[in-house]
Motif scaffolding. Sequence first.
Motif, short mmCIF file in Angstrom:
data_model
loop_
_atom_site.label_atom_id
_atom_site.label_comp_id
_atom_site.label_asym_id
_atom_site.label_seq_id
_atom_site.Cartn_x
_atom_site.Cartn_y
_atom_site.Cartn_z
N SER A 6 0.82 -1.21 0.00
CA SER A 6 0.00 0.00 0.00
C SER A 6 0.85 1.26 0.00
O SER A 6 0.33 2.35 -0.20
N LYS A 7 2.16 1.12 0.25
CA LYS A 7 3.07 2.26 0.27
C LYS A 7 4.23 1.97 -0.68
O LYS A 7 5.34 1.62 -0.25
N PRO A 8 4.02 2.07 -1.98
CA PRO A 8 5.10 1.73 -2.93
C PRO A 8 6.34 2.57 -2.74
O PRO A 8 7.45 2.09 -2.97
N SER A 9 6.20 3.81 -2.30
CA SER A 9 7.38 4.64 -2.10
C SER A 9 8.26 4.11 -0.97
O SER A 9 9.47 4.36 -0.95
N LEU A 10 7.66 3.37 -0.03
CA LEU A 10 8.42 2.81 1.08
C LEU A 10 9.50 1.87 0.57
O LEU A 10 10.67 1.95 0.99
N ILE A 11 9.13 0.97 -0.34
CA ILE A 11 10.09 0.02 -0.88
C ILE A 11 11.18 0.74 -1.66
O ILE A 11 12.37 0.42 -1.55
N VAL A 12 10.79 1.73 -2.43
CA VAL A 12 11.75 2.49 -3.24
C VAL A 12 12.75 3.22 -2.35
O VAL A 12 13.97 3.18 -2.59
N VAL A 13 12.25 3.88 -1.31
CA VAL A 13 13.13 4.65 -0.42
C VAL A 13 14.10 3.74 0.32
O VAL A 13 15.31 4.01 0.38
#
Length: 408
Positions: A6-13
Amino acid sequence: MLFAKSKPSLIVVIATLLVFSLVVTVLSEGYGTGVLSTSFIKTLGKTLCLCLAALAMDLVWGYAGILSLGHMAFFALGGYMIGMWLMYARTAEIVTTALAGGGLPATPAEIQDGITSQIFGVVGTSELPFIWGFAHSFPLQMLLVVLVPGLLALCFGWLAFRARVTGVYLSILTQAMTLALALYLFQNDSGLRGNNGLSGLQNLPGLSSTSQDSLSIWFFWASAAALGLAYLLISWVVSGKFGSVIRAIRDDEARVRFLGYSVEGYKLFVFILTAVICALAGALYYPQAGIINPAELAPTASIYLAVWVAIGGRGRLYGAIIGAAFVSLLSSWFTGGRAPSIPLVFGTLNWVDWWQVLLGLSFVLVTLFAPKGIGGLFDSLAGLHSPNRRGAPLGPNDGSLQEKEALK
């Protein structure tokens, strides 16, 4: 797993942070090829600490709507708390070694007098201030890193939020708190060496034989780990019901209060949490900087923090990191004399003198023409857009995605 999806930016960061840490380690002087100098590794480590402070600022301002212009005071307090232990323990080593060469073993009183003289002789006192009572203990000082800024945030927040001070008036109060604390610390009788501050913080007690090449990369790893863990924590905080409530408070505080929610309780929790995060960031920052003095609490420092978040993209956690990293590294380049001066008809443009003007102009331009900041560019690339309400207003905060921001 569902939270991460639900938080794709979390994985990227987190992935970017891991790759970045690995690359820096390989290129460092301490554990790699030596392409990156130790001073630059320290700059990168300090930048990560500033990103951590910006992350806290984005939570309190971008999500909760509290424009605090005093969070760098908590940042500096964290540095002072850990700096007391670093300076005391390192001085104790030096004094003990010096007295050991006298032939007779030194008494505890002699060692204590030597430590006090070394630390506070510069401000004309021979007594150890009571606030240094726990300076000999690393665990207790680390506890103070959390407790002192946390208690200050609790007292200030409880009084301000209970009185329902909001908007620009709250911002002014936070700035006044920072200024008052800075003016107090400038006094020699504050117990923290006044204008001299605390120095020699880059020397870790018990590791005198360890080179700065290795220490710099250790602190870099610690800063990167703290930033990653804080990102996980704050992402979790803003993803559930709690996050929805604080965003609602940001957009329409009166309506949330009318619905029966304890607005003051939510705001106080966010204020304390972000104060503690800033304090931990400061505790990691100043051992890499090597020195801290009351000038670090200047109100302009907290204004810079707000500028970083605004330029990176308020209400976007990754935007706060981007803004802090971009502006702080660019600032180091301009103010470090690396940027070439530009000859003009009326004179020479020296970036060391004009950098702050450029930063202020950038803040004004972003506020007027790009309220989503740099993070808005990544939103566009990811296909995230403001919800289509068929002409209906988005609400008080047009710079946020509102309905979709919890999915980032």
